[in-house]
Motif scaffolding. Structure first.
Motif, PDB file in Angstrom:
ATOM      1  N   ARG A   1      -1.869  11.881  -4.920  1.00  0.00           N
ATOM      2  CA  ARG A   1      -2.280  11.370  -6.225  1.00  0.00           C
ATOM      3  C   ARG A   1      -3.683  11.864  -6.569  1.00  0.00           C
ATOM      4  NH1 ARG A   1      -5.011   7.441  -8.276  1.00  0.00           N
ATOM      5  NH2 ARG A   1      -5.547   6.523  -6.269  1.00  0.00           N
TER       6      ARG A   1
ATOM      7  N   PHE B   1       4.655  -4.157  -1.722  1.00  0.00           N
ATOM      8  CA  PHE B   1       5.450  -3.317  -0.829  1.00  0.00           C
ATOM      9  C   PHE B   1       4.595  -2.218  -0.207  1.00  0.00           C
ATOM     10  CE2 PHE B   1       8.705  -5.338  -3.281  1.00  0.00           C
ATOM     11  CZ  PHE B   1       9.799  -5.420  -2.435  1.00  0.00           C
TER      12      PHE B   1
ATOM     13  N   MET C   1      -4.481  22.350 -14.804  1.00  0.00           N
ATOM     14  CA  MET C   1      -3.255  22.867 -14.211  1.00  0.00           C
ATOM     15  C   MET C   1      -2.052  22.001 -14.573  1.00  0.00           C
ATOM     16  SD  MET C   1      -4.678  24.693 -11.053  1.00  0.00           S
ATOM     17  CE  MET C   1      -3.946  25.936 -11.811  1.00  0.00           C
ATOM     18  N   GLN C   2      -0.915  22.668 -14.710  1.00  0.00           N
ATOM     19  CA  GLN C   2       0.351  21.990 -15.015  1.00  0.00           C
ATOM     20  C   GLN C   2       1.072  21.660 -13.714  1.00  0.00           C
ATOM     21  OE1 GLN C   2       2.123  21.096 -18.035  1.00  0.00           O
ATOM     22  NE2 GLN C   2       3.331  20.114 -16.418  1.00  0.00           N
ATOM     23  N   GLU C   3       1.426  20.383 -13.545  1.00  0.00           N
ATOM     24  CA  GLU C   3       2.190  20.002 -12.351  1.00  0.00           C
ATOM     25  C   GLU C   3       3.670  20.356 -12.541  1.00  0.00           C
ATOM     26  OE1 GLU C   3       2.465  16.117  -9.462  1.00  0.00           O
ATOM     27  OE2 GLU C   3       2.496  15.778 -11.608  1.00  0.00           O
ATOM     28  N   ILE C   4       4.321  20.819 -11.478  1.00  0.00           N
ATOM     29  CA  ILE C   4       5.752  21.106 -11.564  1.00  0.00           C
ATOM     30  C   ILE C   4       6.489  20.470 -10.376  1.00  0.00           C
ATOM     31  CG2 ILE C   4       5.353  23.307 -12.749  1.00  0.00           C
ATOM     32  CD1 ILE C   4       6.143  24.750 -10.170  1.00  0.00           C
ATOM     33  N   ALA C   5       7.800  20.339 -10.495  1.00  0.00           N
ATOM     34  CA  ALA C   5       8.631  19.830  -9.393  1.00  0.00           C
ATOM     35  C   ALA C   5       9.830  20.753  -9.268  1.00  0.00           C
ATOM     36  CB  ALA C   5       9.100  18.409  -9.682  1.00  0.00           C
TER      37      ALA C   5
ATOM     38  N   VAL D   1       3.824  -1.126  -5.117  1.00  0.00           N
ATOM     39  CA  VAL D   1       2.635  -1.463  -4.328  1.00  0.00           C
ATOM     40  C   VAL D   1       2.036  -2.756  -4.861  1.00  0.00           C
ATOM     41  CG1 VAL D   1       0.267  -0.754  -3.827  1.00  0.00           C
ATOM     42  CG2 VAL D   1       2.139   0.883  -3.576  1.00  0.00           C
TER      43      VAL D   1
ATOM     44  N   GLN E   1       3.768  16.364 -14.201  1.00  0.00           N
ATOM     45  CA  GLN E   1       5.194  16.599 -14.346  1.00  0.00           C
ATOM     46  C   GLN E   1       5.810  15.257 -14.738  1.00  0.00           C
ATOM     47  OE1 GLN E   1       8.263  16.006 -13.215  1.00  0.00           O
ATOM     48  NE2 GLN E   1       9.353  17.963 -13.242  1.00  0.00           N
TER      49      GLN E   1
ATOM     50  N   LEU F   1       7.746  13.291 -11.992  1.00  0.00           N
ATOM     51  CA  LEU F   1       6.877  12.840 -10.910  1.00  0.00           C
ATOM     52  C   LEU F   1       5.955  11.722 -11.394  1.00  0.00           C
ATOM     53  CD1 LEU F   1       5.845  16.203  -9.187  1.00  0.00           C
ATOM     54  CD2 LEU F   1       7.674  14.620  -8.581  1.00  0.00           C
TER      55      LEU F   1
ATOM     56  N   LEU G   1       7.542  21.274 -19.935  1.00  0.00           N
ATOM     57  CA  LEU G   1       6.520  20.538 -19.185  1.00  0.00           C
ATOM     58  C   LEU G   1       5.222  20.425 -19.977  1.00  0.00           C
ATOM     59  CD1 LEU G   1       7.130  22.108 -15.652  1.00  0.00           C
ATOM     60  CD2 LEU G   1       7.902  19.883 -16.477  1.00  0.00           C
TER      61      LEU G   1
ATOM     62  N   GLY H   1      -4.153  20.527 -18.471  1.00  0.00           N
ATOM     63  CA  GLY H   1      -3.373  20.126 -17.305  1.00  0.00           C
ATOM     64  C   GLY H   1      -2.513  18.927 -17.653  1.00  0.00           C
ATOM     65  N   ARG H   2      -1.304  18.878 -17.096  1.00  0.00           N
ATOM     66  CA  ARG H   2      -0.412  17.747 -17.361  1.00  0.00           C
ATOM     67  C   ARG H   2       0.356  17.391 -16.119  1.00  0.00           C
ATOM     68  NH1 ARG H   2       1.696  17.099 -23.165  1.00  0.00           N
ATOM     69  NH2 ARG H   2       3.524  16.114 -22.279  1.00  0.00           N
TER      70      ARG H   2
ATOM     71  N   SER I   1      -3.711  15.608  -7.264  1.00  0.00           N
ATOM     72  CA  SER I   1      -3.069  15.873  -8.550  1.00  0.00           C
ATOM     73  C   SER I   1      -4.041  15.594  -9.707  1.00  0.00           C
ATOM     74  CB  SER I   1      -1.793  15.033  -8.636  1.00  0.00           C
ATOM     75  OG  SER I   1      -1.553  14.623  -9.939  1.00  0.00           O
TER      76      SER I   1
ATOM     77  N   ILE J   1      -0.173   9.886   2.597  1.00  0.00           N
ATOM     78  CA  ILE J   1       0.093  11.174   1.946  1.00  0.00           C
ATOM     79  C   ILE J   1       0.288  10.996   0.439  1.00  0.00           C
ATOM     80  CG2 ILE J   1       2.591  11.196   2.489  1.00  0.00           C
ATOM     81  CD1 ILE J   1       0.319  14.273   2.437  1.00  0.00           C
ATOM     82  N   SER J   2       0.926   9.897   0.028  1.00  0.00           N
ATOM     83  CA  SER J   2       1.091   9.649  -1.411  1.00  0.00           C
ATOM     84  C   SER J   2      -0.265   9.497  -2.084  1.00  0.00           C
ATOM     85  CB  SER J   2       1.866   8.361  -1.656  1.00  0.00           C
ATOM     86  OG  SER J   2       3.203   8.523  -1.316  1.00  0.00           O
TER      87      SER J   2
ATOM     88  N   ILE K   1      -5.180  18.506 -12.348  1.00  0.00           N
ATOM     89  CA  ILE K   1      -4.929  18.326 -13.779  1.00  0.00           C
ATOM     90  C   ILE K   1      -6.245  18.426 -14.541  1.00  0.00           C
ATOM     91  CG2 ILE K   1      -4.224  16.615 -15.502  1.00  0.00           C
ATOM     92  CD1 ILE K   1      -1.964  15.908 -13.403  1.00  0.00           C
TER      93      ILE K   1
ATOM     94  N   LYS L   1       0.827  -1.207   0.000  1.00  0.00           N
ATOM     95  CA  LYS L   1       0.000   0.000   0.000  1.00  0.00           C
ATOM     96  C   LYS L   1       0.859   1.254   0.000  1.00  0.00           C
ATOM     97  CE  LYS L   1      -0.907   0.403   4.930  1.00  0.00           C
ATOM     98  NZ  LYS L   1      -1.704  -0.003   6.018  1.00  0.00           N
ATOM     99  N   PRO L   2       0.378   2.274  -0.712  1.00  0.00           N
ATOM    100  CA  PRO L   2       1.103   3.537  -0.687  1.00  0.00           C
ATOM    101  C   PRO L   2       0.872   4.235   0.649  1.00  0.00           C
ATOM    102  CG  PRO L   2      -0.877   3.765  -2.002  1.00  0.00           C
ATOM    103  CD  PRO L   2      -0.829   2.338  -1.549  1.00  0.00           C
ATOM    104  N   SER L   3       1.710   5.166   1.017  1.00  0.00           N
ATOM    105  CA  SER L   3       1.491   5.914   2.252  1.00  0.00           C
ATOM    106  C   SER L   3       0.248   6.778   2.071  1.00  0.00           C
ATOM    107  CB  SER L   3       2.703   6.785   2.561  1.00  0.00           C
ATOM    108  OG  SER L   3       2.824   7.796   1.593  1.00  0.00           O
TER     109      SER L   3
ATOM    110  N   GLU M   1       4.524   1.545   1.623  1.00  0.00           N
ATOM    111  CA  GLU M   1       5.375   2.728   1.512  1.00  0.00           C
ATOM    112  C   GLU M   1       5.768   3.305   2.874  1.00  0.00           C
ATOM    113  OE1 GLU M   1       5.722   6.820  -1.144  1.00  0.00           O
ATOM    114  OE2 GLU M   1       3.741   5.999  -0.730  1.00  0.00           O
TER     115      GLU M   1
END
Lengths: 544, 500
Positions: free
Chosen positions: A369, B259, A380-384, B255, B241, B244, B488, B238-239, A372, A364-365, A376, A360-362, B261
């Motif tokens: 998700r 596994f 909206m465009q996601e950035i890092a 997962v 990243q 990510l 992006l 919208g896209r 996000s 917060i992950s 989207i 399982k994911p955490s 996290e």
């Protein structure tokens, strides 16, 4: 890890077998080293094992290759002869650098390459394993110039003079620290000492001032040198003994004859080098169960011999013997790994495991998700962006007085010297890099910040919208949409913040706690970033 | 005549609005006379050109203007001038005193560089020493002449000034080169014929409105003909990243492989990163060259007593030195994902499988191959009777599932906390054999103090950033954290443009 330079010809001579570059590359895996580059005869090898300084030498590498190719297996045999050589340690050295272990090696036939290798061994071992000479410094001297016995003692910095290596006139100990290259480089190691350590012989000829420099007379080894005296000085036998063992074995591999030295320290007396075999007993079944094999005890013994152990089996137990140039063996696993390596990793067929667990994911992950996806969907465009930044971005460029922030004590660059405590500067930095691109720009990031007040890492969401007609309503619509869709019960309260326009700034409130900020960015801030478009931003903490 | 009517039918209101003024000399005049918005006029001119009503001539111009710092320097003098003035008074200045001139570090560096280049000063044992003669000091430098002459058209620049621009361009915000496109227009014969028509009579329906539908007025009027062939402004949806998105896929795959996290703090202490992982307190890896240390004093973590005791005992018996909790509480920025595995061990289920995608830090100079922060994918598998062969199986699975790499080999390696240890190499279709990760069976010296008993724990880590680069087809690692919105947005530029 240290990179050592070796000669292909020298390596082949030591192994006693001609090898191609490809064969050497393959063989180096057994020593965990990698061939970095090769130019003709010169090979640059990066050592891989921090706990095996014996493998940071060409002689040690050759020893392993001999075993793995079957040229010479089992524990190597080094003869150590008795002698009458004595080193006296005087009490005054106890305060500054108390211990030494020594040896004599005779019958050497040095050439350019073997001298180069010996110097390299000294440098790499004392730098890496000896922690920049602090814990271990190694000196090699021309035995034939020494009048025995030798005294290891201490002198005050102005009271003694000698000619240091590669110089032509005598300098006081103090001057050596100021004027000689090595003196300056290692002076910090004697910083607080009232007296400096000195090896001196019976004719009052100085051998060296450890851990700084040898004398130019006795401490210089050339192709004409036949016999050498070796000392390693430091504070703990854990560091100095392995280095002495490694160098005498290396010189012996080149035909040298090792002799003992007696070291008298007040009432105590030790004789070094001590190359008597160490031993460890492992369980054959445990060995098989770790690797996943079903080897017979005799097979395990044979593999261990290739790894330069002597091995005998008895009733499910295998007793190995090895020489103390290896100081890495603490647990049975250290021996078992050598069985696996000698067996060959490429011969170990992968075997499926059935460890059944539920993945399982955490939390917060998972939340990230989902948010996000929503954003989207809203176009909206996601950035890092980077979490490391600087005070200028975090404070000055968002019109805020400098505050408390996690700072790096040893930054490489001023640009990456702090951990961010907010995503807002990251968003502005991003927009400022795109002022010549098409509008509208609607971007978001979910990233980590460090909240120094609460002393914890937080994941936050920030959304920035910039175009000629953007206003508070538009960013508030985004916030409301997320809150509604993710069932986050929020309300908005009035807020003053220097980065935003007063009267158009809100605190995002959940359970009576402020968890974020929303508003139109102040033109003063936009100008600092050279942004000429109106911009609205929100930032909200997703977990506390 | 019919052709002319067809043309009129396709005219938009703004086109109709500006046609009478097409004899203007410039776009500016046209905007003014027609009382319209400049962007609208420019678009309308484009449309008119398509219809053969005007001819357009484009010309590009580059203008050099002062940047924000440039404006300040124009007033107060360039940093090199200020340094020179200070030097001319006392001939040499200690680097440590240089801050008194009022230059920040970057400015000082730039100033020293500029003076050195002209052989007007040199650096020697921490001192800046004046080399220039008095008459040289008084003379205005090329850069100074340049900033005083701004703004200026790029094409009008003398070669010396162009050189000065090259020098200043790379410094922060001194000058800026603004590029602009100018357009001029000339009305065609067709245009002239249109100008003689009374265009206001042509009452076509423009935007269809609810009102027009409701009142039926469309029955009596014609629809204005649109130019449906010419391009329309781009929009961007919208896209995700891309980097990510890659990490999200990795997470999903792990997962699915069972596994769970793990997550943790960016600020860590040495205990979990080094001591719990069996690295003695004097170990070279703990030196500041490979780890970022935290300057601030924060609260000490309360670590369970029996864990501290276990780790202390293990270190002292195996490494034979005096272990000190004080050295273990120093704060660092997480240098490796394995720290999360160490923290997980005391609370791990057996059997259990855990993973983390962790932001990690390393003191590296940022360039095409290195970042000072990056992500690591790390994990552990705990069970009875796990073997090295099982570990190889899992590594093969990861290489295939996550890296898309089938051809792999295992090479002996060293990690302080695993024994046996292995490095996994994979054959990449383009790059040949590359290192894709490291793994091993956790040492008993790590497991016992943290879990309290001996359990086989397979530990693995993958160099995920490298795999991401291959997957995304980029060769500069900085592009993983791209600051370029076009990149992006998936816009491919023919021009080689930085994605940062």
């Amino acid at each position: 890890m240290p990179v050592i330079e070796i000669s292909k010809k020298d390596l082949c001579n030591l192994v006693g077998k001609n090898m191609t570059k490809e064969e050497i590359e393959e063989m180096l895996h057994f020593t965990k080293s990698t061939l970095e580059s090769d130019e003709g005869d010169l090979l640059k090898v990066e050592a891989g094992d921090a706990n095996r300084p014996d493998l940071w030498t060409v002689e040690g590498i050759a020893r392993v290759i001999k075993g793995q190719t079957g040229k010479e297996t089992g524990m190597p045999d080094y003869k150590v002869a008795n002698s009458n050589y004595v080193v006296n340690i005087e009490e005054n050295v106890a305060k500054v650098r108390p211990l030494t272990v020594c040896a004599v090696v005779k019958n050497l036939k040095f050439d350019e390459e073997s001298i180069k290798q010996m110097i390299q061994l000294q440098e790499k071992l004392c730098e890496g394993f000896g922690l920049g000479r602090k814990e271990a410094a190694l000196g090699v001297y021309d035995l034939d110039k020494i009048k025995w016995p030798i005294t290891y003692t201490a002198f005050s910095p102005d009271k003694l003079k000698f000619v240091p290596l590669e110089m032509d006139k005598p300098l006081t100990l103090k001057e050596i620290l100021q004027k000689h290259d090595k003196g300056r480089q290692y002076a910090h190691l004697l910083k607080d000492a009232a007296e400096y350590p000195i090896f001196i012989d019976n004719a009052k000829e100085v051998l060296s001032m450890p851990p700084i420099i040898n004398s130019n007379y006795t401490g210089k080894v050339t192709a004409d040198t036949k016999n050498v005296f070796i000392e390693v000085s430091g504070f703990s036998y854990n560091f100095i003994t392995p280095i002495l063992n490694i160098i005498v074995c290396a010189l012996s591999d080149r035909g040298g004859k090792i002799e003992k030295v007696t070291i008298l320290n007040g009432k105590s007396k030790i004789t070094t080098p001590d190359l008597s075999a160490q031993s460890k007993t492992i369980d054959a079944d445990y060995c098989n169960s770790i690797i996943g094999l079903n080897l017979k005890q005799a097979e395990i013994c044979n593999l261990l011999k290739k790894a330069r152990f002597d091995a005998k089996s008895q009733g499910g137990k295998i007793t190995v013997q090895y020489l103390p140039y290896r100081q890495d063996i603490m647990d049975d696993r250290d021996v078992i790994e050598d069985v696996a390596i000698a067996y060959g990793y490429s011969n170990l067929a992968p075997e499926e495991t059935r460890v059944t667990t539920i993945g399982k994911p955490s939390e917060i992950s998972e939340e990230k998700r989902k948010i996000s996806e929503l954003l989207i969907g809203l176009g909206m465009q996601e950035i890092a962006t980077f979490t490391l930044t600087n005070k200028n971005n975090l404070f000055k460029k968002v019109n805020k007085p400098e505050g408390n922030i996690v700072e790096v004590a040893n930054p490489i660059s001023e640009n990456y010297a702090c951990l961010r405590d907010s995503l807002v500067p990251s968003m502005l930095e991003f927009l400022s890099a795109n002022t010549k691109k098409e509008f509208p720009q609607k971007v978001f990031e979910m990233g980590e910040v460090y909240n120094i007040e609460k002393e914890c890492t937080q994941t936050r969401l920030s959304v920035a919208i910039t175009h000629s007609k953007v206003n508070f309503t538009e960013i508030r619509q985004i916030l409301d949409n997320i809150a509604r869709s993710r069932s986050i019960p929020i309300s908005i309260g009035e807020k003053k913040d220097n980065s935003f326009i007063e009267g158009r700034t809100g605190a995002i409130i959940k359970d009576e706690k402020e968890i974020g900020i929303i508003g139109e960015v102040h033109p003063k801030v936009l100008s600092i970033w050279n942004i000429e478009m109106p911009c609205s931003i929100l930032e909200i903490t997703l977990e506390n | 005549m019919e052709g002319l009517q067809e043309t009129i039918k396709a005219l938009s209101p703004i086109e109709k609005k500006i046609i009478p003024f097409l004899n203007s000399a410039s776009v500016g005049e046209l905007v003014e006379k027609s009382k319209s918005d400049k962007t609208e006029v420019l678009r309308a001119l484009d449309f008119l050109a398509n219809k053969g009503i005007v001819n357009l001539v484009y010309s590009a111009s580059k203008k050099v203007v002062l940047g924000t710092n440039g404006e300040v320097y124009l007033k107060n003098g360039l940093p090199e001038r200020r340094l020179l003035t200070a030097l001319s008074k006392q001939n040499s200045i200690n680097l440590s005193d240089a801050s008194k001139i009022g230059l920040d570090d970057n400015e000082l560096k730039a100033a020293i560089g500029a003076l050195k280049r002209r052989a007007m000063a040199r650096l020697e044992s921490g001192k800046i020493i004046l080399e220039a003669k008095e008459e040289e000091v008084c003379k205005k430098m090329l850069e100074e002449q340049l900033i005083e002459s701004l703004p200026i058209n790029f094409d009008d620049l003398s070669p010396e000034k162009r050189y000065a621009i090259d020098q200043l361009k790379n410094r922060k915000e001194i000058i800026r080169i603004d590029e602009s496109k100018d357009v001029s227009f000339k009305v065609t014969d067709l245009g002239k014929r249109l100008q003689s028509q009374d265009l206001s009579k042509a009452n076509y329906i423009e935007q269809i409105t609810p009102q027009i539908i409701k009142d039926g007025s469309w029955e009596k009027r014609n629809f204005r003909k649109y130019n449906i062939i010419s391009p329309v402004p781009r929009i961007f949806g919208g896209r995700k990243q891309p980097y990510l998105s890659f990490l999200e896929d990795v997470r999903e795959k792990l997962v699915r492989l069972g596994f769970e996290e793990m997550s943790g703090s960016l600020v860590e202490n040495e205990f979990w990163n080094f001591d719990a992982l069996f690295q003695p307190q004097y170990h070279v890896a703990r030196a500041s060259a490979s780890t970022y240390y935290v300057k601030n004093k924060l609260k000490d973590e309360k670590i369970e007593k029996n864990i501290i005791e276990g780790v202390k005992k293990q270190h002292e018996s195996s490494w034979k030195y005096k272990w000190d909790i004080k050295n273990a509480l120093k704060l660092i920025l997480r240098p490796q994902g394995t720290v999360l595995s160490a923290r997980q061990l005391p609370k791990a289920k057996i059997p259990g499988k855990y993973f983390a995608i962790a932001r990690c830090y390393r003191p590296d100079v940022v360039d095409a191959k290195h970042l000072s922060e990056f992500n690591q994918v790390e994990g552990i598998i705990l069970d009875k009777n796990l073997t090295l062969k099982n570990l190889f199986y899992m590594l093969g699975l990861f290489a295939k599932e996550i890296g898309g790499i089938k051809d792999i080999k295992f090479v002996p390696h060293y990690f302080p906390f695993t024994e046996p240890s292995v490095e996994i190499h994979g054959k990449h279709p383009k790059l040949g054999w590359i290192e894709i990760g490291g793994a091993g069976i956790l040492r008993r010296e790590v497991v016992k103090p943290l879990i309290g008993k001996d359990v086989t724990v397979l530990a693995w880590g993958l160099g995920i950033d490298r795999l991401a680069m291959y997957k995304l087809g980029i060769d500069d690692i900085r592009h993983l954290f791209s600051y370029n919105i076009d990149f992006l947005r998936g816009i491919k530029n023919d021009k080689k443009e930085s994605v940062n």
